[in-house]
Scaffold this motif. Sequence first.
Motif: not given
Length: 71
Positions: A7-16
């Motif tokens: 769930m955290e990965v799904k909502h993680m900013d792709k630019n992080k």
Amino acid sequence: MEQINSMEVKHMDKNKKICHCFNVSVDDIERAIENGADTFQELQDATSCGKGCGACLAEAKSVFDELLKKR
């Protein structure tokens, strides 16, 4: 560092940025997987993620594992 869940990965900013030494983002990890990286070693070979200071290794492995599951 604690494990990152799907769930955290799904909502993680792709630019992080995950690896600051080699400027590797979540999106870079995802692209490496799309291009055939099936192991963390293959991710490192493709991006150098975690090959600098090593501070990102736990988070990088966790993000990689979760993204690999989504594939």
